[in-house]
Structure formats: structure tokens, C-alpha cells
Design a protein around this motif. Structure first.
Motif, mmCIF file in Angstrom:
data_model
loop_
_atom_site.group_PDB
_atom_site.id
_atom_site.type_symbol
_atom_site.label_atom_id
_atom_site.label_comp_id
_atom_site.label_asym_id
_atom_site.label_seq_id
_atom_site.Cartn_x
_atom_site.Cartn_y
_atom_site.Cartn_z
ATOM 1 N N GLU A 1 13.591 -5.020 -28.359
ATOM 2 C CA GLU A 1 14.272 -5.831 -29.315
ATOM 3 C C GLU A 1 15.196 -6.535 -28.928
ATOM 4 O O GLU A 1 15.286 -7.821 -29.317
ATOM 5 N N THR A 2 16.090 -6.305 -27.933
ATOM 6 C CA THR A 2 17.195 -6.988 -27.418
ATOM 7 C C THR A 2 16.380 -8.166 -26.597
ATOM 8 O O THR A 2 17.160 -9.318 -26.610
ATOM 9 N N VAL A 3 15.702 -7.689 -25.737
ATOM 10 C CA VAL A 3 14.986 -8.894 -24.859
ATOM 11 C C VAL A 3 14.412 -10.246 -25.802
ATOM 12 O O VAL A 3 14.453 -11.086 -25.332
ATOM 13 N N ASP A 4 13.679 -9.420 -26.623
ATOM 14 C CA ASP A 4 12.920 -10.402 -27.619
ATOM 15 C C ASP A 4 13.927 -11.310 -28.292
ATOM 16 O O ASP A 4 13.841 -12.503 -28.332
ATOM 17 N N LEU A 5 14.932 -10.811 -28.796
ATOM 18 C CA LEU A 5 16.034 -11.423 -29.804
ATOM 19 C C LEU A 5 16.638 -12.681 -28.704
ATOM 20 O O LEU A 5 16.546 -13.922 -28.924
ATOM 21 N N LEU A 6 16.931 -12.123 -27.315
ATOM 22 C CA LEU A 6 17.530 -13.180 -26.397
ATOM 23 C C LEU A 6 16.733 -14.223 -26.163
ATOM 24 O O LEU A 6 17.086 -15.227 -26.099
ATOM 25 N N GLU A 7 15.523 -13.973 -25.678
ATOM 26 C CA GLU A 7 14.298 -14.820 -25.515
ATOM 27 C C GLU A 7 14.182 -15.725 -26.681
ATOM 28 O O GLU A 7 14.162 -17.040 -26.332
ATOM 29 N N ASP A 8 14.074 -15.484 -27.810
ATOM 30 C CA ASP A 8 14.007 -16.280 -28.950
ATOM 31 C C ASP A 8 15.420 -17.184 -29.018
ATOM 32 O O ASP A 8 15.173 -18.361 -29.339
ATOM 33 N N LEU A 9 16.386 -16.728 -28.939
ATOM 34 C CA LEU A 9 17.883 -17.603 -29.027
ATOM 35 C C LEU A 9 17.711 -18.681 -27.977
ATOM 36 O O LEU A 9 18.101 -19.581 -28.182
ATOM 37 N N VAL A 10 17.278 -18.295 -26.763
ATOM 38 C CA VAL A 10 17.065 -19.115 -25.655
ATOM 39 C C VAL A 10 16.295 -20.161 -25.782
ATOM 40 O O VAL A 10 16.823 -21.395 -25.627
ATOM 41 N N ILE A 11 15.168 -19.821 -26.308
ATOM 42 C CA ILE A 11 14.196 -20.807 -26.458
ATOM 43 C C ILE A 11 14.365 -21.809 -27.533
ATOM 44 O O ILE A 11 14.307 -22.944 -27.620
ATOM 45 N N GLU A 12 15.165 -21.137 -28.546
ATOM 46 C CA GLU A 12 15.642 -22.127 -29.840
ATOM 47 C C GLU A 12 16.699 -22.975 -29.328
ATOM 48 O O GLU A 12 16.639 -24.167 -29.729
ATOM 49 N N TYR A 13 17.741 -22.713 -28.312
ATOM 50 C CA TYR A 13 18.848 -23.317 -27.949
ATOM 51 C C TYR A 13 17.981 -24.412 -27.027
ATOM 52 O O TYR A 13 18.598 -25.557 -27.102
ATOM 53 N N ILE A 14 17.331 -24.242 -26.152
ATOM 54 C CA ILE A 14 16.471 -25.220 -25.226
ATOM 55 C C ILE A 14 15.978 -26.385 -26.143
ATOM 56 O O ILE A 14 15.968 -27.638 -26.012
ATOM 57 N N SER A 15 15.062 -25.840 -27.206
ATOM 58 C CA SER A 15 14.404 -26.743 -27.885
ATOM 59 C C SER A 15 15.291 -27.786 -28.873
ATOM 60 O O SER A 15 15.041 -28.838 -28.739
ATOM 61 N N GLU A 16 16.451 -27.193 -29.319
ATOM 62 C CA GLU A 16 17.442 -28.015 -29.959
ATOM 63 C C GLU A 16 18.207 -28.733 -29.168
ATOM 64 O O GLU A 16 18.328 -30.230 -29.683
#
Length: 64
Positions: free
Chosen positions: A38-53
Motif C-alpha cells: 500500500e505504501t509503494v502504491d501510494l507513493l507511486e501514485d503521488l509521483v505520477i500525479e506530481y510529474i503529470s501536473e
């Protein structure tokens, strides 16, 4: 091999690589060697969102 199978296999390989990199980063910053999924998935989602924005804002800024 059909085109769809190639794309699916490439996507799953990229996902596995991203998960591997995030796990290594977490361990490098002091987390457990095997962090929770869950930690890995959350961090991956945050990184992808940050890069996209960031990319979206850069594109909008260049257009103005």
C-alpha cells in the motif's frame, strides 16, 4: 504475439520496474527492506500525479 499482448506485457514490465524503483528508494531513505504494498502504491501514485501536473503546467506556461 499479437499487438495487444505486446502492449500489456510492456505495461506490466514498466509497472514492475516502477514498483522496484520505489521500493529501492524507500529502503534508501530508511524504510524497511520490504515496505508495505500500500505504501509503494501510494507513493507511486503521488509521483505520477506530481510529474503529470508539472508537465501540464509547463506545457500551459509555454503556450502563453
Amino acid at each position: 504475439m499479437c499487438f495487444i499482448a505486446c502492449i500489456c506485457s510492456e505495461v506490466s514490465t514498466l509497472y514492475a520496474y516502477r514498483v522496484f524503483v520505489v521500493r529501492c528508494m524507500l529502503y534508501g531513505f530508511g524504510d524497511d527492506e520490504q515496505p508495505y504494498a500500500e505504501t509503494v502504491d501510494l507513493l507511486e501514485d503521488l509521483v505520477i500525479e506530481y510529474i503529470s501536473e508539472t508537465v501540464s503546467e509547463t506545457i500551459l506556461h509555454d503556450l502563453l
